[in-house]
Design a protein around this motif. Structure first.
Motif, mmCIF file in Angstrom:
data_model
loop_
_atom_site.group_PDB
_atom_site.id
_atom_site.type_symbol
_atom_site.label_atom_id
_atom_site.label_comp_id
_atom_site.label_asym_id
_atom_site.label_seq_id
_atom_site.Cartn_x
_atom_site.Cartn_y
_atom_site.Cartn_z
ATOM 1 N N ASN A 114 107.686 23.809 62.259
ATOM 2 C CA ASN A 114 108.647 24.061 63.350
ATOM 3 C C ASN A 114 109.035 22.713 63.959
ATOM 4 O OD1 ASN A 114 106.366 23.423 65.022
ATOM 5 N ND2 ASN A 114 105.673 25.516 64.679
ATOM 6 N N ALA A 115 109.892 22.765 64.960
ATOM 7 C CA ALA A 115 110.299 21.517 65.628
ATOM 8 C C ALA A 115 109.150 20.945 66.446
ATOM 9 C CB ALA A 115 111.507 21.785 66.528
ATOM 10 N N THR A 116 108.304 21.831 66.981
ATOM 11 C CA THR A 116 107.177 21.349 67.787
ATOM 12 C C THR A 116 106.286 20.450 66.941
ATOM 13 O OG1 THR A 116 107.238 23.363 69.098
ATOM 14 C CG2 THR A 116 105.199 22.094 69.168
ATOM 15 N N HIS A 198 117.658 23.284 75.761
ATOM 16 C CA HIS A 198 117.391 24.724 75.683
ATOM 17 C C HIS A 198 117.465 25.376 77.062
ATOM 18 C CE1 HIS A 198 113.568 23.654 77.396
ATOM 19 N NE2 HIS A 198 113.203 24.910 77.456
ATOM 20 N N ASP A 223 115.079 15.150 69.896
ATOM 21 C CA ASP A 223 114.793 16.575 69.705
ATOM 22 C C ASP A 223 116.126 17.265 69.404
ATOM 23 O OD1 ASP A 223 114.409 19.294 70.030
ATOM 24 O OD2 ASP A 223 113.126 19.096 71.817
ATOM 25 N N HIS A 226 117.830 22.429 68.929
ATOM 26 C CA HIS A 226 118.905 23.359 69.255
ATOM 27 C C HIS A 226 120.287 22.880 68.832
ATOM 28 C CE1 HIS A 226 118.306 27.229 70.978
ATOM 29 N NE2 HIS A 226 117.324 26.816 71.753
ATOM 30 N N ASN A 246 114.152 22.358 63.723
ATOM 31 C CA ASN A 246 113.586 23.510 63.028
ATOM 32 C C ASN A 246 114.707 24.153 62.209
ATOM 33 O OD1 ASN A 246 115.057 25.333 64.655
ATOM 34 N ND2 ASN A 246 113.458 25.199 66.217
ATOM 35 N N HIS A 248 114.616 27.649 61.792
ATOM 36 C CA HIS A 248 114.668 29.081 62.126
ATOM 37 C C HIS A 248 115.561 29.383 63.330
ATOM 38 C CE1 HIS A 248 110.537 27.686 63.663
ATOM 39 N NE2 HIS A 248 111.317 27.656 64.710
ATOM 40 N N LYS A 249 116.146 28.361 63.957
ATOM 41 C CA LYS A 249 117.099 28.690 65.027
ATOM 42 C C LYS A 249 118.491 28.837 64.410
ATOM 43 C CE LYS A 249 114.750 26.561 69.029
ATOM 44 N NZ LYS A 249 114.168 27.734 69.690
HETATM 45 C C1 LIG Z 1 114.921 21.877 72.752
HETATM 46 C C2 LIG Z 1 113.778 22.478 71.971
HETATM 47 N N1 LIG Z 1 112.900 21.654 71.412
HETATM 48 C C3 LIG Z 1 111.859 22.112 70.695
HETATM 49 C C4 LIG Z 1 111.648 23.460 70.524
HETATM 50 C C5 LIG Z 1 110.483 23.941 69.753
HETATM 51 O O1 LIG Z 1 110.941 24.494 68.563
HETATM 52 P P1 LIG Z 1 109.982 25.296 67.595
HETATM 53 O O2 LIG Z 1 109.927 26.682 68.105
HETATM 54 O O3 LIG Z 1 110.634 25.187 66.269
HETATM 55 O O4 LIG Z 1 108.654 24.643 67.613
HETATM 56 C C6 LIG Z 1 112.536 24.360 71.102
HETATM 57 C C7 LIG Z 1 112.323 25.807 70.960
HETATM 58 O O5 LIG Z 1 112.901 26.622 71.621
HETATM 59 C C8 LIG Z 1 113.625 23.850 71.844
HETATM 60 O O6 LIG Z 1 114.501 24.671 72.424
#
Ligand SMILES: Cc1ncc(COP(=O)(O)O)c(C=O)c1O
Length: 416
Positions: A114-116, A198, A223, A226, A246, A248-249
């Motif tokens: 994921n992005a995290t 976000h 980041d 989004h 990520n 999956h968005k």
């Molecule tokens: C701006 C932003 N960064 C990072 C994330 C984390 O993404 P992920 O759910 O893929 O870990 C999100 C998730 O909503 C996000 O909105």
């Protein structure tokens, strides 16, 4: 084995190209709304509500869901026989296709969950900070990335500066906010930048801020969770050394796949992950360690990319903006409704948040979102963490229709 032959390395990519993609629909219908209805028909969207909270993750379109189901069946059926004999080559091909889509080098992208995972690997693995240096982030950054930036105080002995981005914002005021933070804290060496917030949907002029930072010897971690596949751009356009996304968005891939991009020239600024073997080649992949993942989701990426290519990045971005403009234009001048993203086309995509004047607490905004759902059947979400107060976020997707945005505008006027 006959069934499995469908999934040869080449056919993983080829199958996606054969999907009933949107461009074929485009040829079939002339009128734009009919075309978008055709796209919407490729999503099995719940009819329980008007779904305007598509920011958590994006739905898979039917062809992507079908490709994923086939990959799940295939990975399950062939199991380790596939994993130990051909899957890595297939995953490399997937990763290279992703890199081409991003406009970056094959070796400059690694898959994450994921992005995290992508962004925490960058923030925590960044190795150029010395005690006494500074790092910078903003109120609109994502909560877990803010927490990781804060953790650098203890981990690296740095000072941490948090700024509030201007509201309302202009391109010039956003650049000025970062410039004055750099000027006030000349020891800043690392900045976190969220391309598309976000919380409010605000888009930062990333390229300009990255250049401003670079000129002062400050590295930027971007980041793009989004922005990538919501806005019309390639990662290379950002001119950034470190980016996390990520899939999956806005790409609409199955849940559980993200990616990290590090420019080859900046690779040594991120530590290798200690869980990887010491003799692993010194690549970007040596900086990430996921353990076992949902390989079927990763193998579905070519299908998700093919579906989005069928729509076209420019057309998708313009549609999302048009859906946003439909409701924003109807409430922008209302004395009690504050739309938090500016109308400057460079500063927003499809997401926009609003606040009813004076309603700034989390409870207030939860109540507004609840009223939208209970009385109008419209699903949105409240967001907190904005310096001037909480808000409600509206996130349309390509399957939303103009009439739904108009219903939202009418509901907001009634509530306000
Ligand atoms: C701006 C932003 N960064 C990072 C994330 C984390 O993404 P992920 O759910 O893929 O870990 C999100 C998730 O909503 C996000 O909105």
């Amino acid at each position: 084995m006959q069934q499995d032959a469908m999934f040869s390395r080449r056919s993983v990519i080829g199958a996606a190209a054969a999907l009933p993609i949107a461009s074929q629909l485009a040829a079939a219908v002339g009128d734009d709304e009919a075309w978008w209805r055709g796209i919407a028909a490729q999503y099995d969207v719940t009819r329980d509500v008007i779904q305007l909270e598509n920011g958590n993750w994006g739905m898979m379109a039917r062809p992507v869901l079908a490709a994923y189901a086939a990959q799940v069946a295939r990975v399950n059926r062939q199991s380790s026989f596939y994993a130990r004999r051909g899957m890595n080559a297939d995953l490399d091909a997937v990763r290279h296709e992703l890199a081409r889509e991003m406009g970056v080098g094959d070796q400059e992208v690694a898959l994450t969950r994921n992005a995290t995972e992508a962004l925490t690997s960058l923030i925590l693995g960044y190795n150029r900070l010395k005690p006494g240096d500074g790092v910078l982030y903003a109120d609109l950054d994502y909560d877990s990335m803010q927490a990781c930036m804060e953790s650098l105080r203890e981990r690296r002995g740095v000072t941490v500066t948090k700024i509030a981005l201007p509201e309302p914002a202009t391109r010039a005021s956003l650049i000025a906010a970062y410039r004055s933070a750099f000027d006030a804290n000349p020891r800043i060496r690392l900045v976190l930048l969220t391309h598309l917030s976000h919380r409010t949907g605000l888009v930062l002029p990333i390229r300009e801020i990255v250049a401003l930072a670079r000129a002062r010897g400050v590295d930027a971690i971007v980041d793009a969770a989004h922005s990538w596949q919501q806005l019309d751009f390639r990662l290379s356009d950002l001119d950034a050394d470190f980016v996390g996304v990520n899939c999956h968005k806005w790409l609409g891939n199955p849940l559980g796949v993200g990616a990290v991009h590090v420019r080859a020239a900046a690779l040594d600024r991120i530590d290798r992950h200690p869980a990887n073997p010491a003799d692993m080649p010194d690549t970007l992949e040596a900086r990430i360690h996921t353990g076992t993942v949902d390989y079927a989701a990763q193998l579905t990426l070519p299908a998700a990319l093919a579906f989005q290519r069928g729509i076209g990045a420019a057309r998708r971005a313009a549609r999302l903006v048009a859906l946003r403009d439909l409701w924003v234009s109807k409430v922008r001048d209302h004395p009690r409704i504050q739309v938090l993203t500016p109308d400057d086309a460079a500063l927003h995509g499809g997401i926009a948040s609003f606040r009813i004047a004076g309603l700034t607490s989390e409870a207030d905004n939860k109540a507004v979102a609840k009223r939208l759902l209970d009385q109008h059947g419209i699903f949105t979400v409240h967001r907190t963490g904005v310096a001037k107060g909480a808000c409600v976020r509206v996130t349309p997707a390509v399957f939303n229709m103009p009439g739904e945005m108009e219903r939202l505008a009418r509901a907001l006027v009634e509530i306000a």
